[in-house]
Design an enzyme around this catalytic site. Structure first.
Site, PDB file in Angstrom:
ATOM      1  N   SER A   8      42.726  43.972  64.967  1.00 53.28           N
ATOM      2  CA  SER A   8      43.422  45.247  65.121  1.00 53.28           C
ATOM      3  C   SER A   8      42.955  46.067  66.310  1.00 53.28           C
ATOM      4  CB  SER A   8      43.254  46.087  63.846  1.00 53.28           C
ATOM      5  OG  SER A   8      41.882  46.349  63.588  1.00 53.28           O
ATOM      6  N   HIS A  66      46.760  42.532  59.215  1.00 52.58           N
ATOM      7  CA  HIS A  66      47.722  42.974  60.233  1.00 52.58           C
ATOM      8  C   HIS A  66      48.772  41.928  60.564  1.00 52.58           C
ATOM      9  CE1 HIS A  66      45.847  46.815  61.521  1.00 52.58           C
ATOM     10  NE2 HIS A  66      44.754  46.244  61.052  1.00 52.58           N
ATOM     11  N   LYS A  89      50.225  47.695  55.413  1.00 54.90           N
ATOM     12  CA  LYS A  89      50.848  47.709  56.740  1.00 54.90           C
ATOM     13  C   LYS A  89      52.343  47.391  56.650  1.00 54.90           C
ATOM     14  CE  LYS A  89      46.370  47.439  57.966  1.00 54.90           C
ATOM     15  NZ  LYS A  89      45.250  47.377  57.016  1.00 54.90           N
TER      16      LYS A  89
END
Length: 532
Positions: A294, A322, A354
């Site tokens: 990230s 992610h 996310k």
């Protein structure tokens, strides 16, 4: 035998990293080359950055001296005198930068949001009279700020639509919370439905859901390894993975980021030498990697990691916080992105915070693994179970991605995210900024370097109604401060163009266009495509 790895070659300039990984499985071939961008820091920029931190350090220690002598008021929490002989409450070096740099730029984040945190958001306006140690709300609202910092990759963080309606219905039926653990009175049919769906989505035998993404790593790794085990961790792994590894009591070795030679050397040494002193074989060797990193925007070289894992009989723990929902033709993460077999990954971990617009995390793998965690994981035994409307939000958004909601909305969002990512990255390259990461990663780090430009960039962007995240030490290496953009399927082309125009203006104002690379031409792009 199922993996073909082509060599790494340099292209366009000595600092452009082009990595072609063609993954063959079941007679097929992965369609795109594995392209990552990395450009070395220009020498002058590096020198000026170090000079800036040198000046910061001198004045910081001067101010610490004044605080110690009560000449300047000290706002930070400090140990009492009788506590200083024991383990210090803070790490002095990192806390030094927190109190002398972070506090000067924290007005760029921690801002209250008073709307849906979607592609656009409303922010509460606030002022400070003591250099960001405390804030006062003005009662005013900054309207329609383009959100370039949220992990809302597929745009499911919304208060309208099928997912929001399903979550609202679940709230009416089940209430907002369960107030118990799964082991006691907190196991609902929604939790069971969610776990079956996640396992089917990932292509694994079973899965287990947890109420917190961070705890999914920090509380489950200690249940999987312990004394006499070895953990091999990528140097840029998330804090939750690092904490979980430390809590496990296992020996930890760190390999260079995405560097297969470094990983293989550690694996070979572990097999040859065994445990320290006794030289007995390790009970278990566990490799910890992430799907998308990230802070770097890079994608794990998963085909090579799996090849090494099989070669040395190790176990693989893949954190897809992610990458799940954001990568692959079906949105199933980095395994789907490379066209690999999910069964080659021993522990598949990810979060719902996310791409799914919800909260919590999951562990997927063999049924024996999941059954073991149900009775041995602290997060499963002691933590309150997931809120029912949150579970329903995940179910609805995951079915949308899989196309089981009867629409093409999920596929359209995946396509839109891919197009937005490619467009945004290409435009930043053309403008002359140094950006990191894989060309398909929706996480786009843009290098700022100098400490004074960290806060300035965030403030100037907000003046132009663009919300961004700026990051410095200790979250990044001391010389590699950056702005981190997160692209979403909810961003329209008009929003991206508005943001890019503002970024270019601020880049000129702060002199951030450091890149010395030439942007790939259409002919060079065609060459890359022809390599398939």
């Amino acid at each position: 035998p199922d993996i073909i790895i082509c060599s790494c070659v340099n292209f366009f300039s000595p600092h452009f990293l082009l990595q072609n990984n063609h993954v063959a499985r079941n007679g097929g071939m992965y369609k795109k080359p594995f392209v990552e961008y990395f450009e070395e820091t220009p020498l002058l920029v590096a020198v000026l950055t170090y000079m800036g931190y040198g000046i910061l350090t001198i004045f910081g220690y001067l101010r610490d001296f004044l605080r110690d002598w009560k000449i300047e008021k000290c706002h930070v929490a400090r140990e009492r005198e009788e506590q200083k002989d024991f383990v210090p409450l803070y790490q002095d070096f990192e806390n030094f930068y927190t109190r002398n740099l972070y506090m000067r730029i924290r007005d760029n984040w921690n801002r209250p949001i008073c709307s849906v945190p979607g592609a656009k958001m409303d922010l509460v306006e606030r002022v400070t009279h003591d250099y960001n140690w405390t804030f006062e709300h003005t009662g005013k609202v900054i309207k329609d700020v383009i959100n370039m910092g949220s992990y809302n990759y597929l745009g499911f963080a919304e208060n309208t639509g099928a997912c929001a309606a399903a979550a609202a219905e679940a709230t009416q039926r089940y209430g907002a919370g369960v107030n118990s653990t799964r082991r006691e009175m907190g196991n609902l049919d929604k939790h069971e439905e969610l776990e079956v769906l996640v396992a089917r989505f990932l292509g694994v035998e079973a899965s287990m859901a947890f109420g917190m993404g961070f705890a999914t790593n920090s509380m489950n790794i200690p249940a999987l390894t312990g004394k006499g085990c070895l953990i091999l961790s990528d140097e840029l792994n998330h804090a939750s993975l690092v904490l979980g590894a430390r809590l496990s009591g296992s020996a930890i070795r760190v390999f260079k980021h995405n560097n297969m030679q470094s990983l293989e050397k550690l694996l070979r040494d572990a097999i040859v030498h065994g445990q320290p002193r006794t030289h007995r074989p390790w009970k278990k060797i566990l490799i910890l990697v992430e799907g998308i990193y990230s802070m770097e925007g890079s994608i794990v070289r998963l085909p090579e990691v799996i090849a090494l894992k099989k070669k040395y009989k190790a176990y693989l723990y893949l954190d897809e916080a992610h990458s799940i929902g954001a990568l692959g033709p079906g949105g199933k993460g980095v395994v789907d992105y490379f066209g690999l077999d999910p069964r080659d990954v021993d522990i598949m971990m990810g979060t719902f915070t996310k791409s799914f617009g919800a909260a919590g995390g999951y562990i997927g793998g063999k049924k024996e693994l999941v059954d073991y965690l149900r009775t041995h994981s602290h997060s499963a035994v002691y933590a309150t179970s997931m809120s029912p409307p949150v579970a329903q939000q995940i179910i609805a958004s995951m079915k949308c991605i899989m196309g089981e909601d009867g629409t093409n909305l999920g596929r359209e969002r995946l396509q839109q995210l891919s197009e937005n990512t490619t467009y945004f990255r290409r435009r930043l390259h053309e403008m002359g900024f140094i950006i990191y990461g894989n060309e398909d990663s929706p996480v786009v780090p843009m290098m700022l370097y100098m400490p004074a430009k960290i806060g300035a960039f965030g403030r100037e962007m907000l003046k132009r109604n663009i919300g961004t995240v700026v990051v410095g030490f200790p979250a990044t290496p001391i010389i590699e401060s950056r702005a981190r953009f997160c692209i979403s399927a909810a961003h329209t082309r008009e929003m991206l163009d508005t943001a890019l125009t503002a970024i270019s203006e601020v880049g000129d104002l702060l002199q951030l266009k450091y890149s010395r690379q030439k942007t790939p031409s259409l002919e060079e792009d065609a060459y890359l495509e022809s390599q398939d």
